[in-house]
Design a protein around this motif. Structure first.
Motif, PDB file in Angstrom:
ATOM      1  N   GLY A  54       0.801  -1.212   0.000  1.00  0.00           N
ATOM      2  CA  GLY A  54       0.000   0.000   0.000  1.00  0.00           C
ATOM      3  C   GLY A  54       0.835   1.264   0.000  1.00  0.00           C
ATOM      4  O   GLY A  54       2.032   1.245   0.293  1.00  0.00           O
ATOM      5  N   GLU A  55       0.197   2.382  -0.332  1.00  0.00           N
ATOM      6  CA  GLU A  55       0.917   3.645  -0.456  1.00  0.00           C
ATOM      7  C   GLU A  55       1.333   4.231   0.889  1.00  0.00           C
ATOM      8  O   GLU A  55       2.089   5.203   0.934  1.00  0.00           O
ATOM      9  N   SER A  56       0.895   3.621   1.986  1.00  0.00           N
ATOM     10  CA  SER A  56       1.294   4.114   3.308  1.00  0.00           C
ATOM     11  C   SER A  56       2.781   3.906   3.567  1.00  0.00           C
ATOM     12  O   SER A  56       3.339   4.501   4.498  1.00  0.00           O
ATOM     13  N   VAL A  57       3.440   3.079   2.749  1.00  0.00           N
ATOM     14  CA  VAL A  57       4.884   2.842   2.938  1.00  0.00           C
ATOM     15  C   VAL A  57       5.715   3.844   2.139  1.00  0.00           C
ATOM     16  O   VAL A  57       6.931   3.708   2.053  1.00  0.00           O
ATOM     17  N   LEU A  58       5.067   4.848   1.574  1.00  0.00           N
ATOM     18  CA  LEU A  58       5.770   5.904   0.847  1.00  0.00           C
ATOM     19  C   LEU A  58       5.833   7.175   1.682  1.00  0.00           C
ATOM     20  O   LEU A  58       4.910   7.475   2.447  1.00  0.00           O
ATOM     21  N   THR A  59       6.919   7.930   1.516  1.00  0.00           N
ATOM     22  CA  THR A  59       7.004   9.245   2.140  1.00  0.00           C
ATOM     23  C   THR A  59       6.207  10.232   1.290  1.00  0.00           C
ATOM     24  O   THR A  59       5.732   9.901   0.194  1.00  0.00           O
ATOM     25  N   SER A  60       6.096  11.453   1.783  1.00  0.00           N
ATOM     26  CA  SER A  60       5.364  12.477   1.029  1.00  0.00           C
ATOM     27  C   SER A  60       6.054  12.809  -0.289  1.00  0.00           C
ATOM     28  O   SER A  60       5.423  13.324  -1.214  1.00  0.00           O
ATOM     29  N   GLU A  61       7.368  12.483  -0.372  1.00  0.00           N
ATOM     30  CA  GLU A  61       8.108  12.724  -1.618  1.00  0.00           C
ATOM     31  C   GLU A  61       8.037  11.540  -2.576  1.00  0.00           C
ATOM     32  O   GLU A  61       8.653  11.574  -3.659  1.00  0.00           O
ATOM     33  N   GLY A  62       7.327  10.492  -2.189  1.00  0.00           N
ATOM     34  CA  GLY A  62       7.186   9.347  -3.072  1.00  0.00           C
ATOM     35  C   GLY A  62       8.307   8.325  -2.976  1.00  0.00           C
ATOM     36  O   GLY A  62       8.432   7.429  -3.808  1.00  0.00           O
TER      37      GLY A  62
END
Length: 214
Positions: A54-62
């Protein structure tokens, strides 16, 4: 070419041994560094990790949020296995490219944290294990790296046991003591690696893995 597998538990000091060997002239293929490269933004590796977790493992910078992902997978063996199934083939392919580029006569040291866990010892001419007692590992992780004790214990538990690593060792470097005791041992191991590579070159083959020993 002599292919060497270098491994050790987290906090055992494998990275320092790898640095010293590189200084002596080894071609070091760092699996951890490659593992970071194959999940950089825009890579198929990162896309596969996001699809799985899921995208929760990404920082705000991607970028990949490593602490977040680590807290997920080191608490759940099944999720760790899922991550490994994504990353390990990518790391293996890149490692093979770097090894091929080293050329004949090189001593190629594959710095592989999970060598014992993944049954990789047969891939190398010999295996060097950096050994430290579990209490030493824990003290380094909490004292030097500032890791919480429960997180440190979880990461250690996710790896092979000390006995499992020693069972695949050809050569053992004891790093249970102070840093100044490490360099003479690594220098001695480097001398043996050079001897083995020279012998393999003279015979036109590679040295066979030996029994565990200090």
């Amino acid at each position: 070419m002599l292919k060497v597998g270098l491994t050790g538990g987290i906090g055992a000091g494998k990275s320092e041994v790898s640095r010293l060997l590189a200084g002596y002239g080894a071609v070091v293929v760092d699996a951890d560094r490659i593992a970071r490269e194959v999940v950089e933004p825009g890579t198929p590796g990162l896309a596969a990790v996001v699809a799985a977790f899921g995208e929760s493992v990404l920082t705000s910078e991607g970028r990949l949020d490593r602490p977040k992902l680590g807290s997920i997978v080191f608490a759940d063996p099944a999720k760790l296995q899922t991550l490994n199934a994504i990353v390990h083939p990518l790391v293996g392919a890149r490692s093979a490219e770097l090894e091929a580029a080293a050329g004949a006569g090189a001593i190629v040291v594959h710095d592989v944290p999970l060598l014992a866990e993944n049954g990789l010892a047969p891939l190398y001419d010999l295996v060097v294990v950096v050994d430290a007692a579990p209490q030493t590992q824990l003290a380094r992780l909490t004292g030097l790296r500032g890791m919480a004790e429960d997180e440190a214990r979880a990461r250690m538990a996710a790896q092979a046991t000390r006995e499992q690593r020693l069972a695949v060792a050809t050569l053992v470097i004891d790093n249970d003591g102070p840093l100044e005791a490490l360099e003479p041992q690594v220098r001695k191991v480097w001398a043996e690696l050079k001897e083995r590579e020279a012998a393999a070159g003279a015979s036109g083959g590679h040295g066979a893995p030996g029994a565990a020993g200090a």
